[in-house]
Design an enzyme around this catalytic site. Structure first.
Site, PDB file in Angstrom:
ATOM      1  N   GLU A 230       0.821  -1.217   0.000  1.00 36.19           N
ATOM      2  CA  GLU A 230       0.000   0.000   0.000  1.00 36.19           C
ATOM      3  C   GLU A 230       0.855   1.268   0.000  1.00 36.19           C
ATOM      4  O   GLU A 230       0.429   2.304  -0.500  1.00 36.19           O
ATOM      5  CB  GLU A 230      -0.977   0.001   1.180  1.00 36.19           C
ATOM      6  CG  GLU A 230      -2.094  -1.035   1.070  1.00 36.19           C
ATOM      7  CD  GLU A 230      -1.688  -2.424   1.566  1.00 36.19           C
ATOM      8  OE1 GLU A 230      -0.499  -2.627   1.919  1.00 36.19           O
ATOM      9  OE2 GLU A 230      -2.573  -3.315   1.606  1.00 36.19           O
TER      10      GLU A 230
ATOM     11  N   PHE B 150     -11.194  -8.075  13.789  1.00 38.13           N
ATOM     12  CA  PHE B 150     -10.100  -8.449  12.892  1.00 38.13           C
ATOM     13  C   PHE B 150      -9.810  -7.305  11.911  1.00 38.13           C
ATOM     14  O   PHE B 150     -10.708  -6.806  11.250  1.00 38.13           O
ATOM     15  CB  PHE B 150     -10.466  -9.732  12.120  1.00 38.13           C
ATOM     16  CG  PHE B 150      -9.393 -10.157  11.162  1.00 38.13           C
ATOM     17  CD1 PHE B 150      -8.138 -10.527  11.622  1.00 38.13           C
ATOM     18  CD2 PHE B 150      -9.632 -10.168   9.790  1.00 38.13           C
ATOM     19  CE1 PHE B 150      -7.134 -10.901  10.737  1.00 38.13           C
ATOM     20  CE2 PHE B 150      -8.638 -10.542   8.901  1.00 38.13           C
ATOM     21  CZ  PHE B 150      -7.384 -10.911   9.381  1.00 38.13           C
ATOM     22  N   GLN B 151      -8.586  -6.889  11.841  1.00 38.04           N
ATOM     23  CA  GLN B 151      -8.118  -5.807  10.971  1.00 38.04           C
ATOM     24  C   GLN B 151      -8.835  -4.484  11.226  1.00 38.04           C
ATOM     25  O   GLN B 151      -9.053  -3.687  10.317  1.00 38.04           O
ATOM     26  CB  GLN B 151      -8.197  -6.212   9.496  1.00 38.04           C
ATOM     27  CG  GLN B 151      -7.244  -7.367   9.191  1.00 38.04           C
ATOM     28  CD  GLN B 151      -7.062  -7.638   7.716  1.00 38.04           C
ATOM     29  OE1 GLN B 151      -7.985  -7.463   6.933  1.00 38.04           O
ATOM     30  NE2 GLN B 151      -5.877  -8.099   7.346  1.00 38.04           N
TER      31      GLN B 151
ATOM     32  N   LYS C 249     -17.735  -1.564   6.127  1.00 40.65           N
ATOM     33  CA  LYS C 249     -18.172  -2.561   5.140  1.00 40.65           C
ATOM     34  C   LYS C 249     -19.695  -2.554   4.973  1.00 40.65           C
ATOM     35  O   LYS C 249     -20.208  -2.698   3.865  1.00 40.65           O
ATOM     36  CB  LYS C 249     -17.676  -3.950   5.570  1.00 40.65           C
ATOM     37  CG  LYS C 249     -17.692  -4.959   4.443  1.00 40.65           C
ATOM     38  CD  LYS C 249     -16.858  -6.186   4.780  1.00 40.65           C
ATOM     39  CE  LYS C 249     -16.952  -7.222   3.653  1.00 40.65           C
ATOM     40  NZ  LYS C 249     -16.150  -8.414   3.930  1.00 40.65           N
TER      41      LYS C 249
ATOM     42  N   MET D 277      24.159   9.441   2.080  1.00 39.28           N
ATOM     43  CA  MET D 277      23.985  10.744   2.701  1.00 39.28           C
ATOM     44  C   MET D 277      24.272  10.691   4.204  1.00 39.28           C
ATOM     45  O   MET D 277      24.880  11.610   4.766  1.00 39.28           O
ATOM     46  CB  MET D 277      22.565  11.274   2.442  1.00 39.28           C
ATOM     47  CG  MET D 277      22.349  12.690   2.917  1.00 39.28           C
ATOM     48  SD  MET D 277      23.569  13.828   2.210  1.00 39.28           S
ATOM     49  CE  MET D 277      22.692  14.484   0.808  1.00 39.28           C
TER      50      MET D 277
HETATM   51  C1  LIG Z   1      12.370   5.943   5.225  1.00 40.03           C
HETATM   52  C2  LIG Z   1      13.653   6.631   5.544  1.00 40.03           C
HETATM   53  N1  LIG Z   1      14.504   6.079   6.447  1.00 40.03           N
HETATM   54  C3  LIG Z   1      15.672   6.692   6.723  1.00 40.03           C
HETATM   55  C4  LIG Z   1      16.011   7.873   6.123  1.00 40.03           C
HETATM   56  C5  LIG Z   1      17.322   8.572   6.474  1.00 40.03           C
HETATM   57  N2  LIG Z   1      18.190   8.677   5.304  1.00 40.03           N
HETATM   58  C6  LIG Z   1      18.268   9.785   4.555  1.00 40.03           C
HETATM   59  S1  LIG Z   1      19.282   9.635   3.241  1.00 40.03           S
HETATM   60  C7  LIG Z   1      19.679   8.068   3.689  1.00 40.03           C
HETATM   61  C8  LIG Z   1      20.643   7.266   2.866  1.00 40.03           C
HETATM   62  C9  LIG Z   1      20.123   6.925   1.522  1.00 40.03           C
HETATM   63  O1  LIG Z   1      20.948   5.954   0.968  1.00 40.03           O
HETATM   64  P1  LIG Z   1      20.853   5.550  -0.548  1.00 40.03           P
HETATM   65  O2  LIG Z   1      19.457   5.329  -0.946  1.00 40.03           O
HETATM   66  O3  LIG Z   1      21.779   4.433  -0.808  1.00 40.03           O
HETATM   67  O4  LIG Z   1      21.299   6.870  -1.300  1.00 40.03           O
HETATM   68  P2  LIG Z   1      22.684   7.660  -1.321  1.00 40.03           P
HETATM   69  O5  LIG Z   1      22.640   8.674  -0.229  1.00 40.03           O
HETATM   70  O6  LIG Z   1      23.784   6.669  -1.137  1.00 40.03           O
HETATM   71  O7  LIG Z   1      22.690   8.298  -2.658  1.00 40.03           O
HETATM   72  C10 LIG Z   1      19.011   7.683   4.843  1.00 40.03           C
HETATM   73  C11 LIG Z   1      19.176   6.380   5.522  1.00 40.03           C
HETATM   74  C12 LIG Z   1      15.071   8.405   5.216  1.00 40.03           C
HETATM   75  N3  LIG Z   1      15.274   9.568   4.615  1.00 40.03           N
HETATM   76  N4  LIG Z   1      13.935   7.752   4.922  1.00 40.03           N
END
Ligand SMILES: Cc1ncc(C[n+]2csc(CCOP(=O)(O)OP(=O)(O)O)c2C)c(N)n1
Length: 582
Positions: free
Chosen positions: A67, A129-130, A179, A493
């Site tokens: 979803e 349920f759900q 429902k 990042m």
């Molecule tokens: C759902 C979610 N969990 C954690 C983060 C924190 N976060 C921001 S950027 C990042 C790293 C992203 O890694 P990747 O997709 O490999 O991209 P890159 O930065 O290496 O280009 C994380 C863990 C987020 N933005 N979203």
């Protein structure tokens, strides 16, 4: 289950006819000219899916694999098409799986209507349920939500839902239907779309005296700077905006969400503001004398440290949402209203100007950024491939005509910094929430929303693994989506921040990945992996030339960093171009 046509036809001069709640839902969607639904069935929404069965030819339903994928796809669809995205999900886990997407759509002002099934009304509050209290759960992340327990309410509530989602500052709406209400036969007297809701004003009243005051400030300005956000796109005001900036030669910067509302190579375009935006517009924000913000909300990633943000400038803020004005940055002149209406009024009062010397300052700063940074990104001397050069190669091949859907991380910043975009609604990314896992489903939705356009999803190896299951949706429904995974074997990042601000203590940011090409193959999606510079261009060209979906995994440098950067807690003019400057 009967269909609308099997019931007494409303056009037969009868005041009403008998329909089920589910039929009324379908009729509402048809009346709102919905053509595509992203969804996933389950027990509590089965009557609506049963009604949908007879309308498969009119309402194209895309069965996603999760979803969260449905709502991100609906967001991608809405962002490229300007229409409202529609989602179906069942109760309980189906509904709670929508929460991240709702929060994302809320903060990025994306019009989406989610219809969730709910347990029978007599079971509400029994931990059936759900059963989950999705209305309370989603209250802070929806523009409006409502639970229907009686079919008689369906036509009016759905009409309101579509009106609220799309009007004014758009946003997500969730309608939860028990429902029993879906199954209930009731006297249906047709669907009337909504144009007004008591206690909800979609647009504030435009105040001519503020338009005049704003024009006076801009006319007197020696160093005006325009920063625009997605409001220009949401207001379909791209033309009006261009007329505004061109009449007085106003240097114009965009936020990540505003990007593509004007072509990225427009002569008055001075680049992107924000943490990883361009040097000139960030730096010169603290030198302009009048800052004109259009349809943007002064997000902290844009302002950096607020007490060091544009303190010298008079601020004019055009926004449709009065709550945004004076929220983060105090305004000298507020221009409340839809910028499609306010911009032409303002333009009419502007004196033509050239601002040559001031524009030159931006060009000088851009030249400096080119010299110390961008040229090295364009022609890297490293053995390993870099994310930036992939973008430069891609620009050559797409000529800036593709829809770029980015995920979250370093690659996202690289896409927004370097991709060339000629057309509006080309930059689809999770701006406000920064939701990893956004890009793959959003790209699927974008392709359904703009089938004539090339859609390229760009993801990191981390982000790609967050909603990778949506390759199944591509396999089944065959949207032609180009998928690029920039694999640096890190959650890049976060690793960058660990390197710069946590003494290189790489705490759980090295991430292993499956062989993405093999995974794609398992879904019958073609692909290849590239690690050599000499192979890059050919591989990108093959991907773009393919007449079906294609996955390209590109191995890039493991420990590259994205610059410039406004370090957290610093002001925008403290922007740095390299690690030694931190
Ligand atoms: C759902 C979610 N969990 C954690 C983060 C924190 N976060 C921001 S950027 C990042 C790293 C992203 O890694 P990747 O997709 O490999 O991209 P890159 O930065 O290496 O280009 C994380 C863990 C987020 N933005 N979203």
């Amino acid at each position: 289950m009967k269909t609308i046509d099997q019931h007494t036809n409303p056009k037969e001069n009868k005041q009403f006819y008998q329909a089920t709640g589910s039929i009324a839902v379908i009729d509402a969607l048809l009346s709102e000219n919905v053509d595509t639904i992203f969804g996933y069935p389950g027990g509590a929404i089965m009557p609506i899916y049963d009604a949908l069965f007879d309308y498969k030819d009119k309402l194209h339903h895309i069965l996603v694999r999760h979803e969260q994928g449905a709502i991100h796809a609906a967001q991608g669809y809405a962002r490229v098409s300007g229409k409202t995205g529609v989602v179906f999900a069942t109760s309980g886990p189906g509904a709670t799986n929508l929460v991240t997407g709702l929060a994302d759509a809320m903060i990025d002002s994306t019009p989406v209507v989610c219809i969730t099934g709910q347990v029978f009304a007599h079971l509400l509050g029994t931990d059936a349920f759900q059963e989950t209290d999705i209305v309370n759960i989603t209250s802070p992340v929806t523009k409006w939500n409502y639970q229907i327990t009686d079919a008689n309410e369906i036509p009016e509530v759905l009409a309101k839902a579509f009106y609220i989602a799309k009007s004014g500052r758009p946003g997500p709406v969730l309608i939860d239907i028990t429902k029993n209400a879906q199954l209930q036969l009731f006297d249906y007297n047709g669907y009337k779309s909504c144009i007004h809701v008591r206690s909800y004003r979609a647009k504030p009243v435009v105040k001519p005296e503020y338009i005049q005051a704003a024009a006076d400030l801009i006319n007197q300005a020696k160093k005006p700077l325009v920063i625009f956000g997605q409001g220009v796109i949401l207001g379909n005001a791209e033309k009006e905006f261009l007329q505004f900036i061109e009449k007085a030669s106003l240097p114009t910067a965009w936020t990540i969400m505003g990007m593509s509302a004007i072509p990225t190579d427009h002569p008055l375009g001075v680049g992107m503001v924000g943490m990883h935006g361009n040097y000139g517009p960030n730096y010169l924000t603290n030198e302009c004398d009048v800052l004109i913000a259009v349809g943007m909300r002064f997000d902290d990633r844009v302002t950096g440290r607020l007490d060091k943000y544009a303190k010298q400038a008079k601020i004019v803020h055009l926004d449709i949402d009065p709550a945004e004005v004076d929220k983060n940055v105090l305004t000298t002149v507020p221009v409340w209203g839809d910028c499609k209406e306010t911009l032409p009024l303002l333009t009419a009062l502007l004196e033509p100007k050239e601002h040559k010397a001031w524009l030159q300052e931006f060009q000088d700063k851009m030249q400096y950024e080119e010299e110390v940074l961008i040229n090295k990104e364009r022609f890297p001397e490293t053995e390993e491939l870099t994310m930036s050069e992939v973008l430069f190669e891609l620009n050559e091949l797409t000529h800036g005509d593709a829809v770029m859907v980015s995920d979250v991380g370093q690659h996202q910043m690289v896409v927004c910094r370097y991709s060339k975009q000629n057309q509006t609604r080309s930059n689809i990314t999770s701006g406000g929430l920064g939701t990893m896992g956004f890009a793959l489903p959003a790209a699927i939705g974008a392709k359904f929303g703009a089938p004539e356009r090339t859609v390229v999803a760009i993801m990191g190896d981390g982000s790609a693994q967050m909603n990778l299951q949506e390759l199944g949706t591509i396999m089944q429904f065959q949207p032609n989506v180009k998928i690029i995974i920039l694999n640096n074997q890190f959650l890049g990042m976060v690793r960058q921040w660990q390197e710069l601000f946590h003494e290189k203590r790489y705490s759980f940011t090295d991430i292993t990945s499956p062989d993405f090409v093999q995974v794609a193959k398992g879904y019958h999606i073609k692909g290849q992996k590239v690690a050599e510079r000499s192979e890059l261009k050919k591989a990108l060209a093959e991907m773009l030339a393919s007449n079906e979906s294609y996955l390209l995994e590109i191995m890039v440098a493991k420990e590259d960093n994205v610059f410039p950067m406004v370090p957290q807690g610093k002001g925008v003019s403290e922007i740095v171009l390299s690690k030694d400057q931190i």
